[in-house]
Design a protein around this motif. Structure first.
Motif, PDB file in Angstrom:
ATOM      1  N   UNK A 140     -26.683  82.347  55.834  1.00 53.22           N
ATOM      2  CA  UNK A 140     -26.579  83.522  54.974  1.00 53.22           C
ATOM      3  C   UNK A 140     -26.508  83.138  53.504  1.00 53.22           C
ATOM      4  N   UNK A 141     -26.939  84.064  52.663  1.00 50.55           N
ATOM      5  CA  UNK A 141     -26.996  83.807  51.231  1.00 50.55           C
ATOM      6  C   UNK A 141     -25.662  83.444  50.620  1.00 50.55           C
ATOM      7  N   UNK A 142     -24.604  84.169  50.971  1.00 51.35           N
ATOM      8  CA  UNK A 142     -23.294  83.868  50.414  1.00 51.35           C
ATOM      9  C   UNK A 142     -22.788  82.502  50.826  1.00 51.35           C
ATOM     10  N   UNK A 143     -22.979  82.162  52.098  1.00 54.12           N
ATOM     11  CA  UNK A 143     -22.531  80.864  52.598  1.00 54.12           C
ATOM     12  C   UNK A 143     -23.301  79.734  51.917  1.00 54.12           C
ATOM     13  N   UNK A 144     -24.620  79.880  51.813  1.00 56.77           N
ATOM     14  CA  UNK A 144     -25.446  78.836  51.188  1.00 56.77           C
ATOM     15  C   UNK A 144     -25.033  78.660  49.726  1.00 56.77           C
ATOM     16  N   UNK A 145     -24.827  79.759  49.028  1.00 52.43           N
ATOM     17  CA  UNK A 145     -24.420  79.702  47.633  1.00 52.43           C
ATOM     18  C   UNK A 145     -23.059  79.018  47.505  1.00 52.43           C
ATOM     19  N   UNK A 146     -22.145  79.323  48.423  1.00 59.05           N
ATOM     20  CA  UNK A 146     -20.816  78.688  48.408  1.00 59.05           C
ATOM     21  C   UNK A 146     -20.938  77.177  48.621  1.00 59.05           C
ATOM     22  N   UNK A 147     -21.759  76.762  49.571  1.00 57.14           N
ATOM     23  CA  UNK A 147     -21.920  75.327  49.840  1.00 57.14           C
ATOM     24  C   UNK A 147     -22.504  74.615  48.621  1.00 57.14           C
ATOM     25  N   UNK A 148     -23.504  75.219  48.000  1.00 55.55           N
ATOM     26  CA  UNK A 148     -24.091  74.617  46.802  1.00 55.55           C
ATOM     27  C   UNK A 148     -23.077  74.560  45.666  1.00 55.55           C
ATOM     28  N   UNK A 149     -22.282  75.630  45.509  1.00 58.49           N
ATOM     29  CA  UNK A 149     -21.269  75.650  44.455  1.00 58.49           C
ATOM     30  C   UNK A 149     -20.300  74.485  44.620  1.00 58.49           C
ATOM     31  N   UNK A 150     -19.792  74.312  45.835  1.00 61.89           N
ATOM     32  CA  UNK A 150     -18.812  73.255  46.099  1.00 61.89           C
ATOM     33  C   UNK A 150     -19.400  71.881  45.777  1.00 61.89           C
ATOM     34  N   UNK A 151     -20.653  71.672  46.139  1.00 61.02           N
ATOM     35  CA  UNK A 151     -21.281  70.370  45.925  1.00 61.02           C
ATOM     36  C   UNK A 151     -21.621  70.125  44.455  1.00 61.02           C
ATOM     37  N   UNK A 155     -15.080  71.147  42.184  1.00 58.27           N
ATOM     38  CA  UNK A 155     -13.716  71.635  42.010  1.00 58.27           C
ATOM     39  C   UNK A 155     -13.538  72.760  41.013  1.00 58.27           C
ATOM     40  N   UNK A 156     -14.576  73.159  40.316  1.00 55.02           N
ATOM     41  CA  UNK A 156     -14.455  74.278  39.381  1.00 55.02           C
ATOM     42  C   UNK A 156     -14.433  75.589  40.146  1.00 55.02           C
ATOM     43  N   UNK A 157     -13.537  76.460  39.752  1.00 51.73           N
ATOM     44  CA  UNK A 157     -13.483  77.784  40.376  1.00 51.73           C
ATOM     45  C   UNK A 157     -14.571  78.670  39.766  1.00 51.73           C
ATOM     46  N   UNK A 158     -15.319  79.383  40.604  1.00 55.99           N
ATOM     47  CA  UNK A 158     -16.346  80.265  40.054  1.00 55.99           C
ATOM     48  C   UNK A 158     -15.718  81.497  39.396  1.00 55.99           C
ATOM     49  N   UNK A 159     -16.414  82.005  38.433  1.00 57.22           N
ATOM     50  CA  UNK A 159     -16.062  83.260  37.774  1.00 57.22           C
ATOM     51  C   UNK A 159     -17.195  84.243  38.039  1.00 57.22           C
ATOM     52  N   UNK A 160     -16.956  85.531  37.889  1.00 52.72           N
ATOM     53  CA  UNK A 160     -18.033  86.493  38.148  1.00 52.72           C
ATOM     54  C   UNK A 160     -19.316  86.181  37.386  1.00 52.72           C
ATOM     55  N   UNK A 161     -19.207  85.729  36.161  1.00 48.74           N
ATOM     56  CA  UNK A 161     -20.395  85.441  35.365  1.00 48.74           C
ATOM     57  C   UNK A 161     -21.061  84.118  35.665  1.00 48.74           C
ATOM     58  N   UNK A 162     -20.400  83.264  36.445  1.00 45.46           N
ATOM     59  CA  UNK A 162     -20.984  81.948  36.750  1.00 45.46           C
ATOM     60  C   UNK A 162     -21.496  81.843  38.186  1.00 45.46           C
ATOM     61  N   UNK A 163     -21.188  82.832  39.013  1.00 45.34           N
ATOM     62  CA  UNK A 163     -21.615  82.791  40.418  1.00 45.34           C
ATOM     63  C   UNK A 163     -23.123  83.027  40.488  1.00 45.34           C
ATOM     64  N   UNK A 164     -23.882  82.079  41.048  1.00 43.02           N
ATOM     65  CA  UNK A 164     -25.342  82.224  41.063  1.00 43.02           C
ATOM     66  C   UNK A 164     -25.827  83.227  42.107  1.00 43.02           C
ATOM     67  N   UNK A 165     -27.042  83.683  41.913  1.00 43.34           N
ATOM     68  CA  UNK A 165     -27.681  84.563  42.896  1.00 43.34           C
ATOM     69  C   UNK A 165     -27.973  83.752  44.158  1.00 43.34           C
ATOM     70  N   UNK A 166     -27.949  84.395  45.316  1.00 47.03           N
ATOM     71  CA  UNK A 166     -28.259  83.674  46.552  1.00 47.03           C
ATOM     72  C   UNK A 166     -29.754  83.359  46.626  1.00 47.03           C
TER      73      UNK A 166
END
Length: 179
Positions: A140-151, A155-166
């Motif tokens: 799913x798009x949210x899960x894939x985006x989360x995995x990419x974010x973590x990698x 360790x940076x926490x996402x903010x609404x303006x920094x969360x990428x599109x799936x």
């Protein structure tokens, strides 16, 4: 940990304009599921990969796995690949979610649990911990985006303006191993 290519499931039937998460189990057009399965099969052949795929249990991903199983692939279902649970919001039209509710989320972007769902912080942890059992997955798009974010964000926490599109429906993404 082995490398993994994960495809976002095809567009679900009836998802337009809705908050779609792990509680809303919508189907996909069988032709689109078969088409994506065919692309995954060709990818496996082209790259000499084992005929093995893991999917989320939700129909929009699992329907692709069913096609691959028909064609001789080993198919595994892993609940850890499910989309984020949007709690009380899950399945609702976005137009019915008030500005006040939306603001509650934006003010606690990683901690808000959608009134009984899964905070983004929990999805990030779940995606980071996932160990692929084979080189091919459908999720799913949210899960894939989360995995990419973590990698990528280390360790940076996402903010609404920094969360990428799936990624787009049916798109392949190489997911790095989680550190």
């Amino acid at each position: 940990m082995q490398a993994c290519t994960i495809w976002r499931h095809p567009a679900p039937v009836g998802a337009q304009g809705r908050c779609l998460g792990g509680l809303t189990d919508l189907p996909v057009d069988p032709r689109k599921a078969k088409r994506l399965a065919h692309r995954i099969r060709l990818h496996a052949r082209r790259h000499g990969l084992a005929r093995c795929v893991v999917t989320s249990p939700l129909r929009r991903a699992a329907d692709v796995g069913r096609w691959l199983r028909r064609w001789g692939f080993a198919w595994h279902i892993d609940p850890a690949l499910a989309e984020m649970n949007f709690g009380r919001w899950d399945g609702k039209p976005w137009t019915t979610i008030t500005h006040q509710e939306f603001d509650r989320w934006m003010n606690d972007f990683t901690g808000f649990d959608f009134d009984g769902g899964e905070p983004l912080a929990d999805l990030l942890a779940r995606a980071a911990a996932w160990q692929p059992p084979c080189a091919l997955a459908v999720g799913h798009g949210g899960w894939i985006t989360a995995r990419l974010w973590v990698a990528q964000q280390k360790g940076q926490a996402p903010l609404p303006g920094t969360w990428p599109a799936p990624p787009g429906y049916g798109r392949a993404t190489s997911i790095p191993s989680a550190a």
